[in-house]
Design a protein around this motif. Structure first.
Motif, PDB file in Angstrom:
ATOM      1  N   SER A  46       0.751  -1.306  -0.092  1.00 19.44           N
ATOM      2  CA  SER A  46       0.104   0.034  -0.065  1.00 19.44           C
ATOM      3  C   SER A  46       0.796   1.306   0.019  1.00 19.44           C
ATOM      4  O   SER A  46       1.609   1.608   0.794  1.00 19.44           O
ATOM      5  CB  SER A  46      -1.144  -0.019   1.100  1.00 19.44           C
ATOM      6  OG  SER A  46      -1.414   1.265   1.525  1.00 19.44           O
ATOM      7  N   GLN A  49      -0.420   4.028   2.878  1.00 17.96           N
ATOM      8  CA  GLN A  49       0.476   3.781   4.445  1.00 17.96           C
ATOM      9  C   GLN A  49       1.903   4.298   4.376  1.00 17.96           C
ATOM     10  O   GLN A  49       2.496   4.276   5.266  1.00 17.96           O
ATOM     11  CB  GLN A  49       0.181   2.582   4.963  1.00 17.96           C
ATOM     12  CG  GLN A  49       1.004   1.417   4.269  1.00 17.96           C
ATOM     13  CD  GLN A  49       1.091   0.047   5.200  1.00 17.96           C
ATOM     14  OE1 GLN A  49       0.907  -0.065   6.050  1.00 17.96           O
ATOM     15  NE2 GLN A  49       2.026  -0.903   4.469  1.00 17.96           N
ATOM     16  N   SER A  76      -1.103  -1.681  -3.158  1.00 26.40           N
ATOM     17  CA  SER A  76      -1.736  -2.954  -2.568  1.00 26.40           C
ATOM     18  C   SER A  76      -1.775  -4.251  -3.134  1.00 26.40           C
ATOM     19  O   SER A  76      -1.206  -5.122  -2.737  1.00 26.40           O
ATOM     20  CB  SER A  76      -3.116  -2.747  -2.078  1.00 26.40           C
ATOM     21  OG  SER A  76      -3.429  -1.530  -1.111  1.00 26.40           O
ATOM     22  N   ASP A  94      -4.679  -2.260   1.655  1.00 28.51           N
ATOM     23  CA  ASP A  94      -5.768  -1.571   2.047  1.00 28.51           C
ATOM     24  C   ASP A  94      -7.116  -2.110   2.056  1.00 28.51           C
ATOM     25  O   ASP A  94      -8.223  -1.685   2.432  1.00 28.51           O
ATOM     26  CB  ASP A  94      -6.005  -0.172   1.172  1.00 28.51           C
ATOM     27  CG  ASP A  94      -4.607   0.586   1.283  1.00 28.51           C
ATOM     28  OD1 ASP A  94      -4.202   0.601   2.375  1.00 28.51           O
ATOM     29  OD2 ASP A  94      -4.179   1.303   0.129  1.00 28.51           O
ATOM     30  N   THR A 184      -7.051   1.929  -2.195  1.00 22.08           N
ATOM     31  CA  THR A 184      -7.590   3.189  -2.091  1.00 22.08           C
ATOM     32  C   THR A 184      -8.771   3.241  -3.150  1.00 22.08           C
ATOM     33  O   THR A 184      -9.970   3.517  -2.785  1.00 22.08           O
ATOM     34  CB  THR A 184      -6.601   4.094  -2.458  1.00 22.08           C
ATOM     35  OG1 THR A 184      -5.881   4.177  -1.358  1.00 22.08           O
ATOM     36  CG2 THR A 184      -7.431   5.654  -2.089  1.00 22.08           C
ATOM     37  N   ASN A 187     -11.746   0.736  -1.388  1.00 21.71           N
ATOM     38  CA  ASN A 187     -12.338   1.569  -0.418  1.00 21.71           C
ATOM     39  C   ASN A 187     -13.131   2.533  -0.985  1.00 21.71           C
ATOM     40  O   ASN A 187     -14.336   2.843  -0.540  1.00 21.71           O
ATOM     41  CB  ASN A 187     -11.627   1.994   0.394  1.00 21.71           C
ATOM     42  CG  ASN A 187     -10.782   1.017   1.503  1.00 21.71           C
ATOM     43  OD1 ASN A 187     -11.563   0.325   2.087  1.00 21.71           O
ATOM     44  ND2 ASN A 187      -9.463   0.658   1.547  1.00 21.71           N
ATOM     45  N   GLU A 236      -5.812   8.850  -0.149  1.00 19.63           N
ATOM     46  CA  GLU A 236      -5.436   8.983   1.402  1.00 19.63           C
ATOM     47  C   GLU A 236      -5.075  10.213   1.822  1.00 19.63           C
ATOM     48  O   GLU A 236      -4.671  11.151   1.130  1.00 19.63           O
ATOM     49  CB  GLU A 236      -4.397   8.016   1.814  1.00 19.63           C
ATOM     50  CG  GLU A 236      -4.339   7.585   3.144  1.00 19.63           C
ATOM     51  CD  GLU A 236      -3.874   8.542   4.158  1.00 19.63           C
ATOM     52  OE1 GLU A 236      -4.544   8.779   5.311  1.00 19.63           O
ATOM     53  OE2 GLU A 236      -2.960   9.349   3.846  1.00 19.63           O
ATOM     54  N   SER A 299     -10.295   4.254   5.102  1.00 12.40           N
ATOM     55  CA  SER A 299      -9.175   3.122   4.597  1.00 12.40           C
ATOM     56  C   SER A 299      -8.693   2.642   5.939  1.00 12.40           C
ATOM     57  O   SER A 299      -8.210   3.160   6.861  1.00 12.40           O
ATOM     58  CB  SER A 299      -8.142   3.654   3.791  1.00 12.40           C
ATOM     59  OG  SER A 299      -7.125   2.786   3.544  1.00 12.40           O
ATOM     60  N   THR A 301      -5.554  -0.073   6.554  1.00 13.75           N
ATOM     61  CA  THR A 301      -4.637  -0.777   5.803  1.00 13.75           C
ATOM     62  C   THR A 301      -4.173  -1.809   7.081  1.00 13.75           C
ATOM     63  O   THR A 301      -3.663  -1.448   7.949  1.00 13.75           O
ATOM     64  CB  THR A 301      -3.407   0.171   5.606  1.00 13.75           C
ATOM     65  OG1 THR A 301      -3.593   1.084   4.668  1.00 13.75           O
ATOM     66  CG2 THR A 301      -2.050  -0.674   4.985  1.00 13.75           C
TER      67      THR A 301
END
Length: 354
Positions: A46, A49, A76, A94, A184, A187, A236, A299, A301
């Motif tokens: 991801s 993050q 991811s 994620d 992302t 989500n 994010e 999100s 993670t």
């Protein structure tokens, strides 16, 4: 490199504070130290993050010079594929593994199941760059119409209805989306499919529609938004903040419009249900039930690890990330800290890894 024992503790300082009256106050509670281990740790996945993981790596390696931690921000999808192929001690994703990928991960692990450890949470911002617009508000239905291409200019009546009293320009809307497999994306699409938005293009980790400005990685998404008048994209929230991009206040099931703050995301995550068992902490979040001040696009993670075969250095690093100190570092990097009850569950799950 200096030789050090296998377990090292970061020193801490505690000082008594004198009250204005001149009396000595009780010492402040000590922050628990970082418990270190020797060895190399590697992970990938991801990009959402990345800023949190980099903050953890910096603090952990200062405290633990006999450990080496590397993280590759590959997205991811790429991170999970590398983990399934046997690379790295953990994968950052994620979204939880699919049923098929869970089976492959369990086979890769061999000595135990692959489990999910939520360590990073935060809102997904709808960042935008439209000259003359500030404080933009959008309902899920309007968001779906924008990203599906039904609403193409910023002064469209649907947007105007969400922003009464705001003068909107006739600027063309430019959609920015991820071009790589992305949690992302997954989500954001889960939000669209899970609310009364009218979205008819499905979900998954790959953007489902042609057109728009496809960008690989979160950092390229915000760069594209920042240089394009009329742009809007999902990213994010820490990336939007660090680049000073404004973010949409999103309508909730309760009729409120909520901005993507850490506190608002924390309310949504705290209401999530743990759906895994045996130390597998998958979370089930229902955006359709988000009301009040909870922000509906979040999100979580996960670090996916092999239960039963996690090296000591990896366990030590993950335990630090889940600790109060690690979550404070993530918060300084722009992320929402784990809710207290969930943090306790994650710490217990990590302690049970071997």
């Amino acid at each position: 490199m200096t030789t050090a024992p296998a377990s090292r503790f970061l020193p801490f300082a505690a000082a008594g504070i004198l009250a204005l009256t001149g009396c000595s106050a009780a010492p402040a509670p000590a922050t628990p130290p970082i418990s270190c281990a020797r060895g190399a740790v590697s992970g990938q996945g991801s990009s959402a993050q990345t800023n949190a993981v980099n903050a953890w790596i910096k603090a952990y390696q200062i405290a633990c010079p006999d450990a080496s931690v590397e993280y590759t921000s590959s997205g991811s999808g790429a991170g999970v594929r590398a983990f399934l192929a046997g690379d790295g001690d953990f994968a950052g994703t994620d979204t939880p593994l699919s049923t098929a990928d869970q089976q492959r991960a369990d086979a890769r692990c061999g000595t135990g199941r692959a489990v999910h450890l939520p360590l990073v949470t935060g809102p997904i911002a709808l960042a935008y760059n439209v000259a003359g617009i500030d404080g933009l508000r959008l309902t899920p239905r309007t968001i779906a119409r924008i990203f599906s291409g039904q609403v193409t200019v910023w002064n469209d009546p649907a947007i105007a209805a969400d922003n009464e009293g705001t003068a909107l320009p006739a600027t063309r809307i430019r959609i920015v989306h991820r071009s790589d497999g992305s949690g992302t994306t997954a989500n954001f699409l889960a939000f669209l499919t899970g609310t009364d938005s009218g979205w008819a293009h499905g979900d998954g980790s790959t953007w489902p529609l042609p057109g728009g400005l496809g960008q690989r990685g979160s950092h390229r998404v915000v760069a594209a938004i920042g240089r394009t008048d009329g742009a809007i994209g999902y990213v994010e929230a820490s990336y939007a903040r660090v680049t000073d991009l404004p973010a949409v206040a999103v309508g909730t099931a309760g009729g409120d419009f909520v901005t993507p703050t850490d506190d608002a995301a924390g309310l949504t995550v705290a209401a999530a249900q743990v759906s895994g068992t045996g130390g597998d902490l998958r979370l089930r979040i229902d955006p359709a039930t988000t009301t009040g001040r909870g922000y509906p696009i979040v999100s979580v993670t996960y670090q996916v690890v092999c239960r039963g075969s996690v090296p000591e250095a990896a366990r030590s690093f993950l335990a630090y990330a889940a600790s109060d100190r690690g979550q404070e570092a993530a918060q300084r990097a722009g992320f929402a800290p784990l809710p207290a009850a969930l943090r306790s569950q994650v710490a217990q799950a990590i302690a049970g890894l071997r």
